[in-house]
Design a protein around this motif. Structure first.
Motif, PDB file in Angstrom:
ATOM      1  N   ARG A 436       1.045  -1.210   0.039  1.00 23.58           N
ATOM      2  CA  ARG A 436       0.130   0.013   0.019  1.00 23.58           C
ATOM      3  C   ARG A 436       0.955   1.376   0.067  1.00 23.58           C
ATOM      4  O   ARG A 436       0.517   2.292  -0.610  1.00 23.58           O
ATOM      5  CB  ARG A 436      -1.035  -0.051   0.970  1.00 23.58           C
ATOM      6  CG  ARG A 436      -2.058  -0.976   0.981  1.00 23.58           C
ATOM      7  CD  ARG A 436      -2.978  -0.898  -0.115  1.00 23.58           C
ATOM      8  NE  ARG A 436      -3.948  -1.897  -0.255  1.00 23.58           N
ATOM      9  CZ  ARG A 436      -4.625  -2.241  -1.381  1.00 23.58           C
ATOM     10  NH1 ARG A 436      -4.312  -1.417  -2.438  1.00 23.58           N
ATOM     11  NH2 ARG A 436      -5.695  -2.963  -1.410  1.00 23.58           N
ATOM     12  N   GLN A 437       2.009   1.019   0.921  1.00 26.16           N
ATOM     13  CA  GLN A 437       2.806   2.487   0.450  1.00 26.16           C
ATOM     14  C   GLN A 437       3.547   2.547  -0.729  1.00 26.16           C
ATOM     15  O   GLN A 437       3.607   3.729  -1.368  1.00 26.16           O
ATOM     16  CB  GLN A 437       4.020   2.259   1.591  1.00 26.16           C
ATOM     17  CG  GLN A 437       3.527   2.092   3.063  1.00 26.16           C
ATOM     18  CD  GLN A 437       4.762   1.694   4.074  1.00 26.16           C
ATOM     19  OE1 GLN A 437       5.842   1.596   3.455  1.00 26.16           O
ATOM     20  NE2 GLN A 437       4.450   1.477   5.288  1.00 26.16           N
ATOM     21  N   GLN A 440       0.893   4.135  -3.225  1.00 26.86           N
ATOM     22  CA  GLN A 440       0.623   5.493  -3.089  1.00 26.86           C
ATOM     23  C   GLN A 440       1.777   6.453  -3.649  1.00 26.86           C
ATOM     24  O   GLN A 440       1.686   7.259  -4.420  1.00 26.86           O
ATOM     25  CB  GLN A 440       0.591   5.950  -1.627  1.00 26.86           C
ATOM     26  CG  GLN A 440      -0.889   5.193  -1.047  1.00 26.86           C
ATOM     27  CD  GLN A 440      -1.977   5.767  -1.858  1.00 26.86           C
ATOM     28  OE1 GLN A 440      -2.077   7.094  -2.092  1.00 26.86           O
ATOM     29  NE2 GLN A 440      -3.102   5.003  -1.770  1.00 26.86           N
ATOM     30  N   ARG A 443       1.441   5.796  -7.509  1.00 25.06           N
ATOM     31  CA  ARG A 443       0.363   6.765  -8.127  1.00 25.06           C
ATOM     32  C   ARG A 443       0.845   8.461  -8.142  1.00 25.06           C
ATOM     33  O   ARG A 443       0.512   9.129  -9.275  1.00 25.06           O
ATOM     34  CB  ARG A 443      -0.702   6.731  -7.206  1.00 25.06           C
ATOM     35  CG  ARG A 443      -1.619   5.391  -7.396  1.00 25.06           C
ATOM     36  CD  ARG A 443      -2.909   5.210  -6.300  1.00 25.06           C
ATOM     37  NE  ARG A 443      -3.522   4.095  -6.529  1.00 25.06           N
ATOM     38  CZ  ARG A 443      -4.696   3.954  -5.833  1.00 25.06           C
ATOM     39  NH1 ARG A 443      -4.851   4.579  -4.773  1.00 25.06           N
ATOM     40  NH2 ARG A 443      -5.393   2.766  -5.962  1.00 25.06           N
TER      41      ARG A 443
END
Length: 790
Positions: A436-437, A440, A443
């Protein structure tokens, strides 16, 4: 639960089949030489829906090498009609001729059969058979089929709605009233075909003196196939031998008795000459069974924290033009097991199965494939709608170890599965928090990564009680025999039909373990109805549990007699202190097992050649037969996690990692299980990415070649990281659970959920497959944010 100690089950030995297959010494139907055999070729309809006005076979009959041309009128004299009419509420009965007489129902429907002295002459002559058609409007979509004024696919039925079942469990309406929100999601799976390397084919040899038919065909279910074939020919089963040699893949396509095969058998009998047939790839894509075309809608009543309170499911399935199976079968199983690893008791379903002018449906590896995508896709929809972490939503709703055995809303019982453990195992392996890190950070740089999670509860061995509860005719039992010859050689058989599963390897492990010999000593005989016991064949993932379990029990019974004879040879009162280890009888003394000098060959020689030396009352010989009825259903489970990147500028998908944590119970042969896992995942990914049978509004098949029907190769697929987390089933022999289809289920869900995770910033949801670049571009093109970025 801990694994019991096994000596041979679970050994990583090479596949016994591979030597002959890899050296080109396999024996397939086309390798069987039958002197003087005629070759069959079928005249197929170019129209999806049309009346047959007239058939002129005169020009074809006059061609050199042509022996005869037959039509549906001819075959109706020599065969019975098929009637599919189990007494199931909401299911319309269907009948069909061996070859169509009045009208054709899909492009590729066989209307005549040409027999010639070689295949090429037969194909040339088939082009000269002139058929006059009165073309009718076609039903080309499931939605059109449901329209009141739609053309009738089957004139004998009141509508195109072949099957309609509805069930309410609990009070879904009340849960919807109590809910914080009701979240609706849709899932659309496209039509696919099985695409075995070896297409359908058969050889029929009629012995008029014995009034006996020998039928060579690649089939997954030799004995049920023989029963149907004999019945349709008005013969007794003792007049028919079905022999299934090596088979180049089946995936469900080689279960039914097809009309072409029945035609070949009937014509061999009438002409008293051998007849053979092999379909080409075009015919396989055009006219063999197809699958998967269905639409699902869920309405999830949820609390503010994402707890699933109640669930509604609507299914519409396109069943094609003909009913080779009960129309409710495939979709009803989806509805019955849908909720899988998640806890919900208020559940209702509505299942509609419709007819269309397309190839008839049949089970395809994991016919319930959509279930896991629907449930985990619904979990993701809940997380998106409520802005929650998708893993947190899953953990909140997932069954916990203390919940088992768990009775699902539909009455199905889940036991000895570990969905929470496989979920945690797969997420730990992938590094969920770290992903998840990274997501981000990526993105922010215009790179869109996605992580898809799909936890599978795979129905494996369908017992007879399950069929009865579902209103489906059929048995789930299996049968085996084992014979130890006077020399100590071990022969065994079971009623399965091998189509590449590696049975000769995995089932040898089961026999070796139960008897106490080496797997290399076991010779398996399957696929011949005169040799193998009457079993229910290979379908679903029943080979390990039903087949392996029955052989294991049969071998254990054999060991009891072997040790009883050994005790007599050793002048012991009983066999309590004896065991058979790798073919040698050992005796325990002061806690230590020591060789007795007596081996299996000594026991076998006595059993056959010196019966007076046997224990009092014991019958000579070492032959054993066993039938076994498995539990109503056994389940295995797994969690698939897929990491990928969607290139938003092109719609292309690039895999990064693919991790599977799987619990498939006691593993008979690790090399076979690993191969099944790889094959199933590859099939699921290929289907979800590329494969699609497309029809136009007139019912014309637009994907009749492998240039149109695309299949993934090794270049397009990721490396699979497999994590075994196996625990035994306490209700089956040796703890076997079965596996082979869950990889398809998990791949479909994990891939699509990963794509949606990657595209979350654009507020789009891919709810249909295949996930082609064109489809993903179309989704993105509608978003202003995407247009501005590109």
């Amino acid at each position: 639960m801990s694994q019991p100690e096994f000596r041979h089950i679970g050994q990583h030995l090479p596949r016994k089949e591979d030597y002959r297959l890899l050296t080109g010494q396999g024996r397939f139907v086309d390798d069987i030489d039958i002197p003087g055999a005629l070759h069959a070729c079928f005249v197929r309809s170019p129209h999806a829906h049309a009346r047959i006005v007239a058939i002129n076979a005169g020009p074809a009959r006059e061609m050199p090498g042509v022996v005869a041309v037959f039509t549906g009128q001819d075959l109706a004299q020599w065969t019975t009609r098929q009637r599919m009419a189990p007494p199931i509420a909401g299911l319309q009965p269907m009948e069909m001729d061996t070859l169509p007489i009045d009208k054709v129902r899909f492009q590729g429907d066989p209307v005549a059969c040409v027999l010639a002295t070689d295949r090429y002459l037969a194909e040339d002559a088939a082009e000269q058979v002139l058929v006059d058609y009165d073309v009718l409007p076609a039903v080309s979509t499931m939605w059109q089929a449901l329209e009141p004024e739609a053309p009738r696919v089957d004139d004998s039925l009141s509508s195109n709605l072949l099957s309609h079942q509805h069930a309410d469990h609990g009070d879904v309406a009340a849960r919807k009233c109590e809910a914080y929100r009701v979240i609706e999601s849709t899932f659309s799976q496209h039509r696919q075909t099985h695409l075995p390397i070896e297409t359908r084919g058969c050889i029929a040899v009629w012995d008029d003196g014995r009034q006996h038919l020998t039928f060579h065909v690649g089939t997954q279910v030799p004995h049920p196939y023989r029963t149907t074939l004999a019945s349709r020919l008005r013969l007794s089963e003792s007049q028919v031998s079905v022999i299934s040699p090596d088979v180049g893949g089946g995936f469900g396509q080689k279960i039914a008795l097809y009309r072409e095969e029945l035609t070949v058998a009937a014509l061999a009998r009438q002409l008293k000459r051998p007849v053979r047939w092999r379909e080409d790839r075009l015919e396989n894509l055009l006219a063999s069974s197809q699958a998967r075309e269905d639409f699902c809608r869920t309405r999830a009543a949820v609390s503010a924290d994402g707890r699933l309170l109640g669930l509604e499911l609507d299914i519409v399935e396109d069943f094609g033009a003909y009913s080779f199976y009960p129309g409710n079968y495939l979709a009803r199983v989806v509805a019955m097991i849908l909720t899988g690893p998640y806890k919900v008791q208020d559940y209702s379903y509505d299942v509609k199965v419709v007819l269309s002018n397309k190839v008839g449906n049949g089970p395809m590896r994991a016919p319930m494939a959509i279930t896991s995508w629907v449930m985990d896709g619904t979990m993701d929809a809940i997380a998106r709608e409520l802005q929650l972490d998708p893993v947190a939503v899953r953990r909140l709703n997932m069954l916990q170890p203390q919940d088992f055995p768990y009775t699902m809303a539909t009455g199905e019982v889940l036991a000895d599965i570990t969905p929470r453990e496989t979920l945690d195992g797969a997420l730990d392996a992938i590094g969920y928090a770290h992903f998840r890190q990274r997501q981000q950070q990526a993105r922010a740089q215009g790179v869109y990564l996605g992580l898809g999670i799909c936890t599978v509860v795979e129905s494996t061995t369908y017992g007879s009680r399950f069929y009865k509860a579902a209103g489906i005719a059929g048995s789930g039992h299996e049968a085996a025999w084992l014979r130890i010859e006077p020399s100590g050689a071990v022969n065994a058989s079971v009623g399965l039909g091998a189509t590449g599963q590696g049975y000769e390897t995995s089932l040898a492990h089961a026999v070796a373990e139960g008897l106490g010999i080496l797997p290399q000593q076991v010779h398996l005989h399957i696929g011949h109805t005169d040799i193998a016991p009457y079993g229910m064949g290979s379908r679903g993932a029943r080979g390990g549990t039903a087949g392996g379990g029955t052989l294991y029990l049969c071998a254990q019974e054999a060991q009891v007699k072997v040790l009883a004879i050994a005790a007599r040879l050793l002048d012991l009162g009983d066999s309590v202190a004896l065991r058979l280890q790798d073919g040698c009888v050992e005796k325990i003394c002061d806690g230590v097992w020591t060789a007795t000098g007596v081996g299996l060959a000594d026991v076998a020689r006595t059993a056959y050649l010196d019966p007076l030396a046997l224990p009092a009352g014991m019958a000579p010989g070492l032959e054993f037969h066993k039938t076994y009825e498995p539990p109503p259903m056994t389940y295995s489970n797994s969690t698939h996690v897929c990491e990928l990147e969607v290139q938003v500028g092109t719609g292309a998908i690039r895999f990064a990692r693919y991790v599977v944590a799987e619990d498939c119970g006691t593993v008979l042969s690790p090399v076979v299980v690993e191969g099944q896992q790889h094959g199933a995942i590859a099939m699921g990914l290929s289907g979800a990415l590329f494969e699609q049978v497309r029809y136009d509004a007139a019912g014309q098949n637009l994907s009749g070649t492998l240039a149109d029907y695309l299949v993934a190769t090794a270049c397009e697929l990721p490396h699979f990281e497999l994590i075994p987390m196996d625990t035994p089933n306490r209700a089956t022999p040796a703890g076997i659970k079965g596996m082979a289809e869950g990889g398809v289920m998990g791949a479909i869900g994990a891939l699509t959920n990963a794509v949606n995770d990657a595209l979350a910033p654009f507020d789009v949801v891919a709810d249909q497959q295949p996930l082609t670049p064109m489809y993903l571009r179309d989704l993105l093109r509608e978003k202003t944010v995407f247009i501005n970025k590109v």
